[in-house]
Design a protein around this motif. Structure first.
Motif, mmCIF file in Angstrom:
data_model
loop_
_atom_site.group_PDB
_atom_site.id
_atom_site.type_symbol
_atom_site.label_atom_id
_atom_site.label_comp_id
_atom_site.label_asym_id
_atom_site.label_seq_id
_atom_site.Cartn_x
_atom_site.Cartn_y
_atom_site.Cartn_z
ATOM 1 N N TRP A 225 0.813 -1.100 0.028
ATOM 2 C CA TRP A 225 0.170 -0.046 0.070
ATOM 3 C C TRP A 225 1.110 1.435 0.046
ATOM 4 O O TRP A 225 2.129 1.137 0.376
ATOM 5 C CB TRP A 225 -0.922 0.020 1.231
ATOM 6 N N ALA B 149 -3.854 5.487 1.794
ATOM 7 C CA ALA B 149 -4.687 4.168 1.332
ATOM 8 C C ALA B 149 -5.487 3.974 2.729
ATOM 9 O O ALA B 149 -4.998 4.435 3.765
ATOM 10 C CB ALA B 149 -4.249 2.936 1.038
ATOM 11 N N PRO C 117 -6.299 -2.648 0.088
ATOM 12 C CA PRO C 117 -6.199 -1.516 0.346
ATOM 13 C C PRO C 117 -6.768 -0.757 -0.940
ATOM 14 O O PRO C 117 -6.899 -1.514 -2.049
ATOM 15 C CB PRO C 117 -5.013 -1.022 0.854
ATOM 16 N N ASN D 107 -6.897 3.536 -2.516
ATOM 17 C CA ASN D 107 -6.223 4.941 -2.303
ATOM 18 C C ASN D 107 -7.037 5.757 -3.205
ATOM 19 O O ASN D 107 -6.849 5.660 -4.379
ATOM 20 C CB ASN D 107 -4.760 4.751 -2.381
#
Length: 311
Positions: free
Chosen positions: A36, A40, A98, A100
């Motif tokens: 990540w 995120a 995740p 973002n």
């Protein structure tokens, strides 16, 4: 699109401020977690009807652990109360992500502004800006010094960080932090809605990046019926007044990845092939709304009679 989903163990719970707990999550078998980048967030499923989004605020280089921080909100919808009152070390939670929508764009200089729990996505951004050799400052406000999380971790940055507890210094001095901001300086801000509204009034749109934990107030007019065509599914559906595109699509048996249903997390972002969306989300930028290539189908509607979606 394949999205990582797993049950992770709560390895550690730590109090990092008044009413703020930091949770470290690991895979029960020690497996690596997906990579990540700063900004995120992950979806955390705490129980039936308790799915919440939390920013990752640890070290992106640590592939064995994810850290989130949760503010207790007495008037919230139950997620923070569950974390603070029922979740313990050794328990497991289902997570997804995740994702973002608040990525740190490379720049020579940054001005970071955080309010309260809004420090969480900003924290790894500081380390990334530092590693890139960029110039930066942080203005971090909160109700009291004790309510401000991670202040100990911020000490290593010295006078580049300004702590501004409201009971000591009054409201954040936004004109000062934005003074001299030019085209080579990007401004990142996360915090309560009034802070973000004030930043949007004072900072050029092209330089400002914000993330909202709560949906912005928007007009709910225009609740008219329209048609939505699902290109890949070969279905044509009618979206009734007061019913979301997301609920209409799911009621027809077409599953769409979704989470907040408030237009703040970006999970249900869907490509628009034809038609003009009536954007009501708190995620897309003005440029993205004007382009009309995607929409958040949990809240946004149609400026017309027909949309064609890539579903």
């Amino acid at each position: 699109m394949n999205v990582y989903e797993a049950r992770l163990a709560v390895e550690r719970i730590e109090s990092v401020a008044d009413d703020v707990l930091a949770l470290s999550l690991r895979h029960p078998l020690g497996a690596e977690l997906p990579p990540w980048e700063p900004g995120a967030h992950i979806d955390v499923v705490l129980g039936p009807g308790l799915e919440r989004q939390y920013s990752l605020c640890g070290d992106p280089a640590d592939r064995r652990s994810w850290r989130i921080a949760v503010l207790r909100e007495p008037d919230g919808r139950g997620g923070s109360a569950h974390v603070h009152g029922r979740l313990g070390e050794g328990d497991t939670v289902r997570v997804r992500g995740p994702r973002n929508r608040f990525a740190l764009v490379p720049a020579p200089r940054y001005r970071f502004v955080a309010g309260g729990i809004g420090i969480t996505p900003i924290l790894p951004m500081l380390a990334a800006a530092e590693a890139a050799g960029a110039g930066w400052t942080l203005l971090y406000g909160g109700r009291t010094r004790g309510s401000m999380a991670f202040t100990g971790e911020l000490e290593r940055y010295g006078d580049r960080v300004t702590l501004a507890p409201q009971d000591e210094t009054g409201p954040l001095d936004l004109p000062s932090v934005l003074a001299g901001v030019s085209g080579d300086t990007l401004v990142y801000c996360c915090g309560p809605g009034p802070l973000l509204d004030a930043m949007e009034e004072r900072c050029p749109t092209a330089l400002l990046h914000v993330e909202r934990f709560r949906p912005r107030e928007r007009s709910t007019g225009g609740e008219t019926e329209f048609e939505v065509v699902l290109e890949r599914s070969g279905r044509t559906l009618t979206v009734a007044p007061g019913v979301s595109v997301l609920d209409t699509v799911r009621a027809a048996g077409v599953e769409v990845l979704h989470s907040c249903t408030e237009g703040t997390c970006g999970t249900c972002e869907t490509d628009v092939l034809e038609g003009t969306p009536d954007h009501r989300d708190s995620v897309l930028t003005d440029a993205e709304r004007e382009a009309g290539g995607t929409m958040l189908i949990c809240v946004s509607r149609c400026l017309g009679e027909r949309l064609v979606l890539d579903l």
